[in-house]
Design a protein around this motif. Structure first.
Motif: not given
Length: 191
Positions: A151-160
């Motif tokens: 989830e944290e990786y996916l959140r960071l990807k969306a933030e990017l």
């Protein structure tokens, strides 16, 4: 910060000129005026977005005020607005822009707008690179399945992606002339 408008500090020992600059800027910005270096250092703080700073003032000079602002770690943009032609001493100074008087209403307004746009662009661009670096580090050492399940990786990807869109929006909002004015120094410097 109590005001939603950016805060500008005009530091100019010629009172009439300081008041004129303040008048030109007061429609869009929360403007304070200091006519002495010591007064400027009392007013500048973490809520200050831009400082327009005269170099030659009696008592504490603009150079000394600038050095103190940077020593305090304040994150405001500083433009030297002065009658002093630049010399090689400017190479070691921590200002963001250097303009020589006389300046007119549109010059002062464009200067402040450019400094604020540069600040917003820098913050978002820095976040973009930081986020991209984190993702690249993970992607080079983790399997796709593991990444897609985090989830944290996916959140960071969306933030990017959101940050990339903000950077692109900032670039689009800057007219061609303003964008060039914000970064005009790069054209004049051999890297």
């Amino acid at each position: 910060m109590t005001s939603s408008q950016p805060r500008v500090l005009v530091v100019e020992d010629e009172t009439e000129l300081a008041e004129l600059f303040a008048e030109w800027l007061s429609e869009k910005y929360d403007v304070e005026v200091a006519t002495k270096g010591e007064e400027a250092l009392e007013l500048v703080d973490e809520d200050t977005d831009v400082v327009l700073l005269d170099r030659l003032m009696p008592g504490l000079s603009g150079d000394e005020v600038l050095e103190t602002i940077r020593d305090r770690g304040l994150d405001c943009r500083v433009a030297m607005v002065t009658a002093v032609e630049p010399d090689f001493d400017v190479l070691d100074m921590g200002f963001d822009d250097y303009v020589v008087k006389p300046l007119f209403r549109k010059d002062i307004q464009r200067l402040v707008r450019g400094l604020l746009e540069r600040d917003a662009y820098d913050r978002h661009l820095s976040k973009l690179f930081s986020t991209a670096s984190k993702l690249a580090a993970l992607e080079s050492h983790k399997e796709r399945e593991e990444l897609d399940g985090n989830e944290e990786y996916l959140r960071l990807k969306a933030e990017l992606e959101r940050t990339r869109e903000r950077v692109e929006r900032l670039e689009a909002e800057m007219s061609e002339g303003d964008f060039e004015a914000v970064f005009y120094d790069f054209d004049r410097v051999d890297l």
